[in-house]
Design an enzyme around this catalytic site. Structure first.
Site, PDB file in Angstrom:
ATOM      1  N   CYS A  88       1.017  -1.686  -0.395  1.00  0.00           N
ATOM      2  CA  CYS A  88       0.100  -0.277   0.035  1.00  0.00           C
ATOM      3  C   CYS A  88       1.337   1.206   0.165  1.00  0.00           C
ATOM      4  CB  CYS A  88      -0.797  -0.096   1.524  1.00  0.00           C
ATOM      5  SG  CYS A  88      -0.500  -0.345   2.431  1.00  0.00           S
ATOM      6  N   HIS A 240      -1.879   1.455   6.797  1.00  0.00           N
ATOM      7  CA  HIS A 240      -2.262   1.082   5.357  1.00  0.00           C
ATOM      8  C   HIS A 240      -2.439   2.258   5.495  1.00  0.00           C
ATOM      9  CE1 HIS A 240      -4.285  -0.275   1.948  1.00  0.00           C
ATOM     10  NE2 HIS A 240      -5.533   0.295   2.437  1.00  0.00           N
ATOM     11  N   ASN A 262      -8.919   4.292  -2.121  1.00  0.00           N
ATOM     12  CA  ASN A 262      -8.075   3.049  -1.458  1.00  0.00           C
ATOM     13  C   ASN A 262      -7.281   2.577  -2.669  1.00  0.00           C
ATOM     14  OD1 ASN A 262      -6.758   1.191   0.492  1.00  0.00           O
ATOM     15  ND2 ASN A 262      -9.034   0.696   0.620  1.00  0.00           N
TER      16      ASN A 262
END
Length: 304
Positions: A88, A240, A262
């Site tokens: 990520c 994240h 995202n």
């Protein structure tokens, strides 16, 4: 760093605790970790923090709503999917630099998160790095486009650091960041939020937040995610990195919220939240929800 849904827990707990402890120690020394502080260093009561944040837009002359894609059409990269790799951090940093290269250099590109992952010398898919390290690499080495080096680590396997394009007929060219900075100030909560908003008005920003179990159910708990702590968010499952692409000071009557892109593909969440496109989520703004306002980074392209 968190992986895709089934592999969100990608940090080795003992190592993660060492990293978090170091962050906490640094934050304690600098007044960080999202704790609002007075100029004397004493924490502000939560009520005062919220009042100050509510006034931040008015004090700074900022709009009540701002979306990067509306101000800079076609500069945001598409929603990508990191798959079963804790990459990520590479997606967030490469996507922010992609957008800002379009905004400031006038060149529409989608840069390769694979290059960052493959050339990383830490733990690649298994842990990754925090945003500051990713941006350090972007200033030192740069990365090619996604067309040149496609993402292939969705299965957790990481190929060697590339030195040429794997796609035939594509010329090797790298894009670097000229600089980067941590965004915001922990001296005054209103100026901190205003600083983040001002940064977003120049393009998306790279943020890292704590993921609690409730996040996996989004948007079942509400269109604006507000599981900000262990007490209301459930079990801690990892960290994240994502990209904030806008804000709304009263998101459809739910209060102030950040719009976040995202890297779990357009099929997430299963139900697209109101007021946001596929692959995005809203999260409560102004209270450092899950630490999302603590580690905020932005930079500018070297080609600008």
């Amino acid at each position: 760093m968190a992986g895709a849904r089934a592999r969100l827990v990608v940090v080795v707990v003992s190592v993660a605790m060492v990293v978090l402890a170091a962050v906490v120690r640094h934050a304690a020394a600098t007044g960080g970790m999202g704790v609002a502080r007075t100029p004397t260093g004493a924490p502000l009561p939560q009520a005062q923090y919220e009042v100050a944040v509510a006034a931040s837009g008015r004090a700074a002359g900022l709009p009540k709503r701002f979306m990067v894609n509306e101000t800079f059409p076609d500069c945001l990269p598409p929603v990508l999917n990191q798959g079963g790799c804790g990459s990520c951090w590479a997606f967030a940093a490469s996507e922010v630099l992609s957008a800002r290269t379009c905004i400031y250099a006038g060149e529409k590109v989608v840069l390769s998160p694979q290059a960052l992952v493959s050339c990383d010398d830490v733990l690649k898919c298994e842990m990754g790095v925090l945003g500051g390290r990713a941006w350090h690499d972007l200033t030192k080495h740069g990365i090619p486009t996604l067309e040149c080096v496609p993402y292939v680590s969705g299965d957790g396997k990481v190929p060697a650091c590339p030195t040429q394009c794997s796609a035939p007929g594509v010329a090797w060219k790298t894009y670097a960041a000229a600089n980067y900075t941590h965004v915001g100030s922990f001296i005054d909560p209103a100026s901190h939020i205003a600083a983040i908003k001002r940064a977003i008005m120049g393009g998306p920003v790279d943020v890292t937040f704590n993921v609690f179990a409730k996040f996996q159910e989004y948007p079942a708990g509400g269109v604006v995610f507000d599981g900000c702590h262990l007490s209301d968010g459930g079990r801690f499952t990892g960290m994240h990195s994502v990209m904030i692409v806008g804000w709304d000071d009263d998101m459809m009557g739910h209060g102030p919220a950040w719009l976040v892109q995202n890297s779990w593909g357009e099929a997430w969440p299963a139900t697209t939240p109101m007021g946001g496109p596929a692959g995005h989520f809203w999260i409560k703004a102004g209270v450092d929800c899950a630490g999302i306002e603590s580690m905020v980074y932005a930079g500018f392209p070297a080609t600008a």
